[in-house]
Design an enzyme around this catalytic site. Structure first.
Site, mmCIF file in Angstrom:
data_model
loop_
_atom_site.group_PDB
_atom_site.id
_atom_site.type_symbol
_atom_site.label_atom_id
_atom_site.label_comp_id
_atom_site.label_asym_id
_atom_site.label_seq_id
_atom_site.Cartn_x
_atom_site.Cartn_y
_atom_site.Cartn_z
ATOM 1 N N CYS A 106 0.845 -1.200 0.000
ATOM 2 C CA CYS A 106 0.000 0.000 0.000
ATOM 3 C C CYS A 106 0.879 1.249 0.000
ATOM 4 O O CYS A 106 1.544 1.528 -0.982
ATOM 5 C CB CYS A 106 -0.963 -0.054 1.181
ATOM 6 S SG CYS A 106 -2.319 1.119 1.027
ATOM 7 N N HIS A 225 -3.554 -5.667 0.917
ATOM 8 C CA HIS A 225 -2.877 -5.905 2.201
ATOM 9 C C HIS A 225 -2.845 -7.386 2.557
ATOM 10 O O HIS A 225 -3.764 -7.879 3.210
ATOM 11 C CB HIS A 225 -3.619 -5.164 3.311
ATOM 12 C CG HIS A 225 -3.444 -3.689 3.273
ATOM 13 N ND1 HIS A 225 -2.415 -3.044 3.915
ATOM 14 C CD2 HIS A 225 -4.172 -2.737 2.671
ATOM 15 C CE1 HIS A 225 -2.518 -1.739 3.708
ATOM 16 N NE2 HIS A 225 -3.573 -1.513 2.948
ATOM 17 N N GLU A 227 -1.131 -8.713 4.848
ATOM 18 C CA GLU A 227 -0.999 -8.868 6.304
ATOM 19 C C GLU A 227 -2.350 -8.809 7.014
ATOM 20 O O GLU A 227 -2.451 -9.159 8.178
ATOM 21 C CB GLU A 227 -0.051 -7.799 6.865
ATOM 22 C CG GLU A 227 -0.644 -6.400 7.067
ATOM 23 C CD GLU A 227 -0.806 -5.592 5.783
ATOM 24 O OE1 GLU A 227 -0.620 -6.148 4.681
ATOM 25 O OE2 GLU A 227 -1.130 -4.397 5.887
#
Lengths: 265, 952
Positions: A106, A225, A227
């Site tokens: 990002c 994302h 994560e």
């Protein structure tokens, strides 16, 4: 980081550095994902690297996480990218030359692009990430297809990914003279795996590209994302499925990194 | 000299920002502007060489791939002949949020001589417009005169700031008579009894007060800081309530005496135990008046303020979740009918949304839950509720206590003229002059300064570098230091406070509400480590004084004493208010309206009402995934577009223990009965927690009262009734209130008319979820499953969306039968935890009809419902009432057929009936009491109706 227990790395495990600047805000979950994947992870403020209190030589994985570095005040990632390029250029170039892995998520992707690390390490910025075509910040889950035969280490063995995006500036712009130099890793698709327009491509990105790698495959920048999807119950649809305790699809990205980096450690 | 640099997209690239401005102009009813061009403008106060300027342009201020840049003359975008062009920048004294980053970026480039920087925006309009229309575009869309102005030809962008010449001012008051005393009191907002107490105090001391002493008292004794209405003696219904808050809401909390409530009603937020090792704190604040005059800045700083509340609770919590509730006038309000000085609700809505999103997203806190209510009476007085939860180690849950000799350290942003007199402004009525009078009351936030501060303070907390902390909110240093020093005494050197610009007087420094500041009590042996930590992460930290042992508040400027107040007078010297509340004449009995001609049409219309319709446009612009913690998100279902009930997060990434948050608010009920409005809000907040599978075992509540003119005895009576309901329901549901907030006197005087907001009570609930894996969402899952209605339906149409649709008032408003409600909720929690339930949704606005429709379209499945089987609390013979009544404590539940018996057994003796089933066909079908189909709607039509109104 507040966790109910601490995952401890050993000397054999690869080491990851998650870089922080004022406004970085995805650092804790990124570090958690790396530790879950088996990396011993440190959150390091950029000041520590600049003043040489910490050295990239001690790490195999370098991650620039999401957030709004310096508020994204003069364009997303702009000020942090300058800081990295002006103050950490030689150290980072040596890290890349040594075969280290670089991941930008990002805001981290925006920074890698503006610091000239993608589409390939070079002097100056060659592509850009512009405000979303919708004119809005977009927080939604997107489907992606991994490009066949691309060299990226992080996406080895992955065909599809479903991840969350949350950004206001993710529209990849590639000038005509750079079109031949980019290596797309991920394309936004609809749930059926077909390339499709908004909202499946949440930002109007060139060729529906969600992420880029460099020719070595060791640098990955992506808007979504990974994560945020290391456990199945982080997915918005988990209540409709039976299994709430499994891994999330994003974990594979970090497992790939750790598996590769183990050889370097 | 100042250099001017202009940056814009290269020709041929589409700029969504330009499209947004063009759309905004069309919203104003001006259709003759063909095109808009936008460019960024920067001014730098320095002498720079062309080489330096080229470097700044290409490396810092523009994107070399997509933008072009010119300095000192010439334009980059919109250079063609145009209709009108203007440049907008911040007013003097208003913080330019970009300045810090620009200067940092310039320094990184090795250019060190730029002292000041300013940013602005250049707008170029093409097409046709009357001069009056250009004025409208400028003032209604492109700038807000409170914070911006149009740059004039030859304007000095960097005027020399005046120097401040220190003069100590005393305010003579000892000999004043009553009239003169009240004239003196007025600008400070003192009541007569208060200014008399102050006069006696200084008469006894044998001296006159200084201005800063009166300012300190005004801030500390303000409604905003001390909640004097809630602490008043109120004569009501033949009895006297001594301290409304203690006699109602806090009384219930004390009676419940939960061991898991770690800190209630004393710190910046309420604190509950999470898992024995960590504590969770939760606070909801309002920022209404600032948002009325400058929606973007007001809402952003509202969020920034509540985040600092959490950071300043105990020894500091890390923020983990935001929840926001807004109340606006309808966005379709006619521009031409807008009174002078009032911002259009569409602009307020868009500005508030953007302010909260920009601040919250930058802080990296997921915004997971919220609500938006619309009512014409919020026209001049929008409400902005911002809530934040935080997590901290258990040892940090309690408020600390400084020791004499500890240093007062100010951390975070610099101090300017922002927000001076914010707290007295907060509780004043708004009128046409508010916008200009409040000029200095508007604050502009800088979220990155706050984010850096959070990051540093959490580290400092864990290294035990301070003994106590609090945030600088309303009243600035005067409130923060004055409250913190109450137990010991404190000396503050105001000239040591870092300033944004010169020219501030000592009392302005003391009461400024500049954002992003915290106060720490630091033991002398820790101060160097703390300052070093702050410096290493570029957070400003300054020792501005020390705690004493004399219980005095002593203020100095350049070594000269400027104020000395005894802590006991400052904090306990305020005379209690005496107020009278009067029960209004009973409402004339109303009849229920005749049934709508088509229930299908009524359902679609209710789904399309502003209070019910999809808020996806807002929700997707907030990051609800950051921190990776969300388990139940605000939008759920197959396409993630169904309205979830409570939101749930896992605040610890390696644990499946969760935190659920919900909100209850229904302003329409308050017009009939404030008691049942409050009871309904509590029921709604709790049933949302239960609907996802949470329990009442560990659920805590926050109150947030926004009221109209409480000097009117009938309005005050309604407030008392609402508090009584909070007390009664809190006890009955076994759910303690742990913190609260009030914002009173929300009324606007517009063109001679006084418009009060509807009585508004927001109840927010937070619950600990032992294992999030047992939770359910509201979207239907599988055809063939059975549908159950849990809870009794009554003929309670008053205040319902159905009555709004029919333009009628109903007979009875929904009541809460708390004993039954609690039993139902306990049973439902057990059923969900046991795995008997696949989907559950609470019945609220629009009743059973809306809940069934939402569950169906969120799950891409149909449903069929037999009204004859819906459990009734009283005989009801009308289909429409069963379908649209908003009776409390009800749920629609999806249960697999093989679990139905086990499910039903848990509700033995309670109202719970199988009313239908989940269908494969994509329609919602309702069988009326007569056995015939009374409603048959395609779910795609229902979804479209629900999404249409706010699909901006």
């Amino acid at each position: 980081m507040e966790t109910s227990s601490r995952l401890v790395g050993s000397m054999e495990t690869p080491r990851a550095l998650v870089l922080k600047a004022p406004g970085t805000n995805c650092d804790l979950e990124t570090a958690f994902a790396l530790e879950l994947a088996g990396a011993s992870t440190d959150l390091v403020h950029v000041g520590r690297l600049v003043e040489r209190a910490v050295s990239l030589r001690d790490y195999q994985i370098f991650v620039v996480p999401g957030g709004f570095s310096y508020g994204d005040d003069l364009g997303s990632g702009k000020v942090f990218a300058n800081e990295i390029e002006l103050r950490l250029h030689d150290e980072l170039a040596a890290f890349v030359d040594r075969g280290g892995l670089v991941l930008g998520i990002c805001n981290g992707f925006q920074i890698l692009v503006r610091a000239g690390l993608l589409p390939r390490p070079s002097a100056g910025q060659r592509v850009s990430l512009l405000p979303n075509e919708s004119g809005r910040f977009e927080c939604r889950w997107v489907h992606m297809r991994v490009v066949d035969g691309n060299p990226c280490i992080f996406t080895r063995g992955i065909e599809h990914l479903e991840l969350a995006v949350a950004h206001g500036e993710g529209r990849l712009l590639v000038p005509p003279d750079v079109e031949g130099d980019i290596i797309p890793v991920l394309h936004y698709t609809d749930p059926g795996g077909r390339r499709a327009g908004y909202p499946h491509n949440p930002n109007g990105s060139y060729m529906d590209i969600a992420g880029l790698t460099d020719p070595s495959g060791r640098i990955l920048g992506l808007m979504p994302h990974p994560e945020r999807f290391v456990r199945s119950l982080q997915h918005p649809g988990w209540t409709a499925s039976v299994e709430a305790s499994g891994d999330g699809q994003g974990l594979a990205v970090f497992l790939n990194a750790v598996r590769y980096a183990r050889r370097l450690a | 000299m100042a250099h001017r640099i202009e940056v814009g997209l290269r020709p041929g690239l589409a700029d969504p920002r330009e499209d947004a401005v063009a759309a905004g102009i069309r919203d104003l009813g001006i259709g003759t502007i063909d095109c808009v061009r936008v460019a960024d403008v920067y001014w730098l106060d320095a002498e720079l060489s062309p080489v330096q300027l080229d470097a700044l342009c290409s490396r810092l201020l523009s994107d070399p791939v997509s933008q072009q840049c010119r300095y000192d003359g010439g334009h980059v975008r919109g250079a063609e002949p145009f209709l009108h062009a203007l440049e907008v920048t911040y007013n003097r004294g208003v913080t330019d949020p970009l300045e810090y980053t620009i200067l940092k970026g310039i320094t990184d480039l090795g250019i060190s001589k730029v002292g000041r920087a300013r940013s602005g925006v250049r707008y170029v309009l093409y097409g046709h417009a009357e001069p009056g229309e250009l004025d409208l575009i400028t003032t209604r869309l492109l700038l807000n005169p409170i914070v911006h102005h149009v740059v004039q030809q030859g304007e000095d962008i960097f005027p020399i700031e005046p120097r401040y010449e220190f003069v100590l001012r005393h305010i003579p008051m000892r000999g004043l008579g009553a009239t003169q005393l009240m004239d003196l009191a007025a600008p400070f907002g003192f009541f007569p009894s208060e200014i008399e107490a102050i006069q006696s105090h200084f008469t006894a001391l044998g001296r006159e007060p200084t201005d800063i002493e009166l300012e300190t008292l005004a801030q500390t004794w303000s409604e905003h800081c001390v909640h004097k209405t809630f602490k008043a003696r109120i004569h009501v219904d033949g009895e006297t309530i001594d301290d409304l808050l203690h006699s109602t809401i806090m009384k219930a909390t004390n009676a419940l005496n939960k061991e898991w409530c770690l800190s209630v009603f004393k710190d910046n937020a309420g604190v509950i135990d999470f898992d024995g090792l960590h504590a969770i704190c939760f606070k909801v604040e309002t920022h209404n008046h600032p948002s009325a005059v400058e929606p973007y800045g007001g809402a952003a700083t509202g969020l920034g303020g509540v985040v600092r509340d959490v950071l300043g609770t105990g020894l500091g919590a890390r923020p983990i979740l935001n929840t926001d509730v807004f109340c606006f006038a309808p966005p379709e309000t006619d521009y031409k009918s807008l009174p002078p000085g009032i911002l259009h609700p569409r602009r307020v809505f868009k500005g508030v949304r953007a302010g909260v999103a920009d601040y919250g997203n930058r802080l990296g806190i997921p915004t997971l839950n919220g609500a938006i209510r619309f009512d014409e009476r919020y026209l001049g007085n929008p409400l902005v509720f911002c809530g934040t939860a935080g997590i901290m180690p258990g040892w940090a849950a309690q408020q600390g206590l400084q020791q004499p000799g500890d240093l007062v350290v100010l951390v975070g942003g610099k101090t300017g003229r922002d927000g001076i007199h914010g707290v007295t402004f907060a509780s004043e009525k708004l009128d046409e002059q508010s916008a200009s009078r409040s000029r200095s009351a508007v604050q502009i936030g800088n979220p990155i300064v706050e984010k850096k501060m959070i990051d540093v303070l959490v580290q400092a907390r864990d290294r035990h570098l301070y003994r106590r902390t609090t945030d600088c909110g309303g009243g600035g240093l005067s409130s923060a230091v004055g409250e913190m020093g109450a137990d010991t005494g404190v000396r503050v050197h105001l000239d040591r406070v870092p300033l944004k610009y010169s020219g501030l007087s000592y009392d302005e420094i003391w009461i400024s509400e500049s954002q992003e500041r915290m106060i720490l009590a630091v033991p002398p042996e820790c101060v160097s480590e703390l300052l070093q930590l702050c410096e290493s992460e570029t957070v400003e930290a300054t020792v501005i004084g020390e705690f004493a042992d004399n219980r005095h508040l002593e203020l100095f400027y350049d070594g000269v004493p400027v104020g000395d107040l005894r802590m006991d007078f400052l904090h306990d010297g305020r005379p209690q208010l005496e107020l009278t509340a009067t029960r209004p004449a009973p409402r004339a009995p109303q009849a229920d309206p005749d049934a709508a001609s088509s229930l299908g049409e009524a359902l679609e219309a209710i789904l399309s009402s502003l209070n019910v319709c999809s808020k996806e446009w807002v929700i997707r612009q907030y990051d609800h995934e950051v921190q990776g913690s969300s388990v139940l998100k605000p939008l759920v279902g197959v396409d993630a577009d169904g309205p979830g009930d409570a939101a749930v997060i896992r605040p610890l990434l390696d644990s499946d223990r969760g935190v659920a948050v919900s909100n209850g608010i229904n302003t329409l009920f308050g017009d009939t009965d404030a008691y049942w409005m409050a009871a309904s809000a509590i029921d709604e907040a709790l049933r949302q927690i239960v609907a996802v599978g949470g329990t009442l075992d560990r659920v805590a509540l926050l109150d947030n009262f926004c009221w109209g003119r409480v000097s009117e005895p009938e309005s005050l009576w309604a407030l008392v009734q609402a508090c009584r309901a909070c007390h009664d329901m809190s006890l009955a549901f076994d759910a303690p209130f742990i913190s609260g907030k009030d914002s009173l006197n929300n009324f606007a005087e517009i063109e001679g008319q006084s418009i009060s907001i509807p009585h508004t009570l927001l109840v927010s609930a937070i619950a600990v979820v032992p294992d999030v894996r047992t939770l359910v969402s509201m979207d239907l899952k599988s055809h063939g499953d059975l549908l159950f209605v849990v809870g009794n339906t009554y003929s309670e149409l008053a205040g319902s969306e159905y009555c709004e649709y029919l333009g009628a008032s109903g007979r009875d408003i929904p009541r809460v039968r708390p004993d039954m409600a609690r039993q139902l909720m306990l049973a439902l929690s057990r059923a969900i935890t046991a795995g008997h339930v696949k989907a559950c949704h609470d019945l609220s606005e629009g009743g059973l009809g809306v809940a069934a429709a939402e569950m169906a379209f969120a799950g891409h499945l149909g449903a069929s419902i037999r009204l004859a089987d819906v459990p009734m609390g009283e005989p009801v013979s009308r289909d429409d009432i069963i379908l649209f009544s908003e009776s409390n404590s009800r749920f629609l539940v999806e249960v697999p057929a093989e679990r139905a018996a086990d499910f039903s057994r848990l509700f033995d003796g309670l109202p719970c009936q199988n009313v239908g089933s989940v269908e494969q066909g994509k329609a919602l079908q309702v069988i009326g009491l007569d056995g015939n189909v009374t409603l048959d709607c395609g779910i795609e039509d229902l979804r479209a109706a629900w999404k249409r109104p706010l699909d901006w």
